[in-house]
Design a protein around this motif. Structure first.
Motif, PDB file in Angstrom:
ATOM      1  N   ILE A 146      41.944 -58.826  51.262  1.00 41.29           N
ATOM      2  CA  ILE A 146      42.529 -57.476  51.316  1.00 41.29           C
ATOM      3  C   ILE A 146      41.475 -56.437  50.947  1.00 41.29           C
ATOM      4  N   TRP A 147      40.706 -56.742  49.904  1.00 39.66           N
ATOM      5  CA  TRP A 147      39.648 -55.811  49.491  1.00 39.66           C
ATOM      6  C   TRP A 147      38.622 -55.620  50.609  1.00 39.66           C
ATOM      7  N   SER A 148      38.198 -56.705  51.231  1.00 38.01           N
ATOM      8  CA  SER A 148      37.166 -56.608  52.266  1.00 38.01           C
ATOM      9  C   SER A 148      37.672 -55.835  53.485  1.00 38.01           C
ATOM     10  N   ILE A 149      38.941 -56.021  53.844  1.00 41.65           N
ATOM     11  CA  ILE A 149      39.521 -55.255  54.954  1.00 41.65           C
ATOM     12  C   ILE A 149      39.568 -53.772  54.596  1.00 41.65           C
ATOM     13  N   LEU A 205      28.855 -65.524  55.898  1.00 45.91           N
ATOM     14  CA  LEU A 205      29.590 -64.278  56.135  1.00 45.91           C
ATOM     15  C   LEU A 205      29.596 -63.398  54.888  1.00 45.91           C
ATOM     16  N   ASN A 206      29.746 -64.031  53.733  1.00 46.18           N
ATOM     17  CA  ASN A 206      29.712 -63.300  52.468  1.00 46.18           C
ATOM     18  C   ASN A 206      28.373 -62.583  52.299  1.00 46.18           C
ATOM     19  N   TYR A 207      27.296 -63.306  52.582  1.00 44.87           N
ATOM     20  CA  TYR A 207      25.955 -62.723  52.457  1.00 44.87           C
ATOM     21  C   TYR A 207      25.774 -61.564  53.439  1.00 44.87           C
ATOM     22  N   LEU A 208      26.140 -61.796  54.692  1.00 43.15           N
ATOM     23  CA  LEU A 208      25.973 -60.763  55.718  1.00 43.15           C
ATOM     24  C   LEU A 208      26.786 -59.513  55.403  1.00 43.15           C
ATOM     25  N   PHE A 209      28.024 -59.716  54.964  1.00 43.06           N
ATOM     26  CA  PHE A 209      28.911 -58.585  54.700  1.00 43.06           C
ATOM     27  C   PHE A 209      28.354 -57.684  53.601  1.00 43.06           C
ATOM     28  N   THR A 227      47.128 -70.627  43.355  1.00 46.76           N
ATOM     29  CA  THR A 227      46.268 -69.700  42.610  1.00 46.76           C
ATOM     30  C   THR A 227      45.020 -69.346  43.411  1.00 46.76           C
ATOM     31  N   GLU A 228      44.422 -70.358  44.021  1.00 45.35           N
ATOM     32  CA  GLU A 228      43.215 -70.120  44.816  1.00 45.35           C
ATOM     33  C   GLU A 228      43.504 -69.225  46.018  1.00 45.35           C
ATOM     34  N   MET A 229      44.649 -69.433  46.663  1.00 45.50           N
ATOM     35  CA  MET A 229      44.996 -68.608  47.817  1.00 45.50           C
ATOM     36  C   MET A 229      45.293 -67.169  47.406  1.00 45.50           C
ATOM     37  N   LEU A 230      45.867 -66.975  46.226  1.00 48.40           N
ATOM     38  CA  LEU A 230      46.072 -65.613  45.724  1.00 48.40           C
ATOM     39  C   LEU A 230      44.732 -64.899  45.573  1.00 48.40           C
ATOM     40  N   PHE A 231      43.771 -65.614  45.030  1.00 48.75           N
ATOM     41  CA  PHE A 231      42.429 -65.051  44.853  1.00 48.75           C
ATOM     42  C   PHE A 231      41.778 -64.760  46.205  1.00 48.75           C
ATOM     43  N   ILE A 232      41.834 -65.728  47.102  1.00 47.02           N
ATOM     44  CA  ILE A 232      41.218 -65.576  48.426  1.00 47.02           C
ATOM     45  C   ILE A 232      41.857 -64.420  49.192  1.00 47.02           C
ATOM     46  N   ASN A 233      43.175 -64.342  49.160  1.00 46.35           N
ATOM     47  CA  ASN A 233      43.869 -63.261  49.867  1.00 46.35           C
ATOM     48  C   ASN A 233      43.554 -61.901  49.253  1.00 46.35           C
ATOM     49  N   GLY A 234      43.401 -61.861  47.939  1.00 47.88           N
ATOM     50  CA  GLY A 234      43.043 -60.608  47.279  1.00 47.88           C
ATOM     51  C   GLY A 234      41.673 -60.109  47.702  1.00 47.88           C
ATOM     52  N   VAL A 235      40.711 -61.026  47.752  1.00 48.02           N
ATOM     53  CA  VAL A 235      39.363 -60.662  48.208  1.00 48.02           C
ATOM     54  C   VAL A 235      39.397 -60.246  49.675  1.00 48.02           C
ATOM     55  N   GLY A 250      33.180 -58.030  58.520  1.00 47.83           N
ATOM     56  CA  GLY A 250      34.205 -57.804  57.503  1.00 47.83           C
ATOM     57  C   GLY A 250      35.538 -58.429  57.858  1.00 47.83           C
ATOM     58  N   PHE A 251      35.990 -58.216  59.087  1.00 45.89           N
ATOM     59  CA  PHE A 251      37.275 -58.784  59.494  1.00 45.89           C
ATOM     60  C   PHE A 251      37.193 -60.301  59.652  1.00 45.89           C
ATOM     61  N   THR A 252      36.048 -60.788  60.114  1.00 48.89           N
ATOM     62  CA  THR A 252      35.872 -62.240  60.215  1.00 48.89           C
ATOM     63  C   THR A 252      35.861 -62.866  58.827  1.00 48.89           C
ATOM     64  N   TYR A 253      35.118 -62.251  57.926  1.00 49.88           N
ATOM     65  CA  TYR A 253      35.025 -62.717  56.535  1.00 49.88           C
ATOM     66  C   TYR A 253      36.401 -62.735  55.870  1.00 49.88           C
ATOM     67  N   ALA A 254      37.190 -61.703  56.149  1.00 46.13           N
ATOM     68  CA  ALA A 254      38.512 -61.593  55.530  1.00 46.13           C
ATOM     69  C   ALA A 254      39.504 -62.606  56.088  1.00 46.13           C
ATOM     70  N   GLY A 255      39.326 -62.983  57.350  1.00 43.91           N
ATOM     71  CA  GLY A 255      40.340 -63.805  57.995  1.00 43.91           C
ATOM     72  C   GLY A 255      40.039 -65.275  58.137  1.00 43.91           C
TER      73      GLY A 255
END
Length: 206
Positions: free
Chosen positions: A194-197, A69-73, A184-192, A15-20
């Motif tokens: 935050i959710w995963s963390i 990582l997405n699949y594993l998480f 815009t893409e970074m806003l989306f990526i950062n939002g996901v 989760g933390f790896t996926y988020a970061g």
């Protein structure tokens, strides 16, 4: 008990790896090149003519690693929250992995659309379509997870939904104001991220 703890540790690590990994890698990459997030989308990093083979290779590796990582998480979440029989959720995990992995191997190009350039035209169209599908499939996967746990874990279900819906709204507003660009893409990526963390921490302390 031991198996549950192993799953929780797996979720914590993944989760933390996926988020970061994606936000960190993108931030570090663009520090070394002249890349304007307000002007370009992140897919330009896969353009060999602009940034060379090393960046293209790095972009592929980063996206493919993110797909894994997405699949594993989400698979580990399905084990912990006993969602294996939720066919829509499990199927969406496969779809998300597939489109992310495919996107990694379909590089962006800036060649103009011409009848003679059939190969580059198709490549550009497929890349753009895959990018759109990725940005639709990930929130769908998150929402499916949140709604699946909602009946039993209403607080985590509702709070997680609020985070991802907030991410969608902020991203949508950015698209309307600025179009689709790196910001815009970074806003989306950062939002996901935050959710995963958030989900990772809540799962680990449960």
């Amino acid at each position: 008990m031991a198996e549950t703890m192993l799953i929780k540790l797996g979720i914590l690590l993944v989760g933390f790896t996926y988020a970061g990994v994606l936000p960190y890698a993108v931030k570090r990459s663009i520090q070394h090149i002249n890349f304007d997030l307000k002007k370009y989308t992140l897919s330009f990093l896969s353009n060999k003519n602009l940034y060379g083979k090393n960046y293209v290779r790095g972009y592929k590796q980063l996206l493919f690693a993110t797909a894994i990582l997405n699949y594993l998480f989400f698979w580990l979440l399905s084990l912990f929250y006993d969602l294996g029989e939720n066919e829509r959720y499990m199927r969406q995990i496969d779809y998300s992995f597939a489109v992310l992995a495919l996107l990694a191997f379909v590089p962006h190009n800036i060649y103009p659309f011409k009848r003679k350039n059939l190969k580059t035209n198709l490549q550009r169209i497929i890349h753009n379509l895959l990018a759109v599908v990725v940005f639709l499939s990930l929130p769908t996967l998150v929402i499916l997870f949140q709604t699946a746990i909602l009946p039993d874990l209403w607080f985590l279900g509702i709070s997680g939904l609020l985070i991802i819906v907030g991410t969608i709204v902020v991203t949508g507003v950015s698209v309307v104001k600025n179009g689709i660009n790196g910001v815009t893409e970074m806003l989306f990526i950062n939002g996901v991220s935050i959710w995963s963390i958030y989900v990772t921490i809540n799962t680990f302390i449960r």
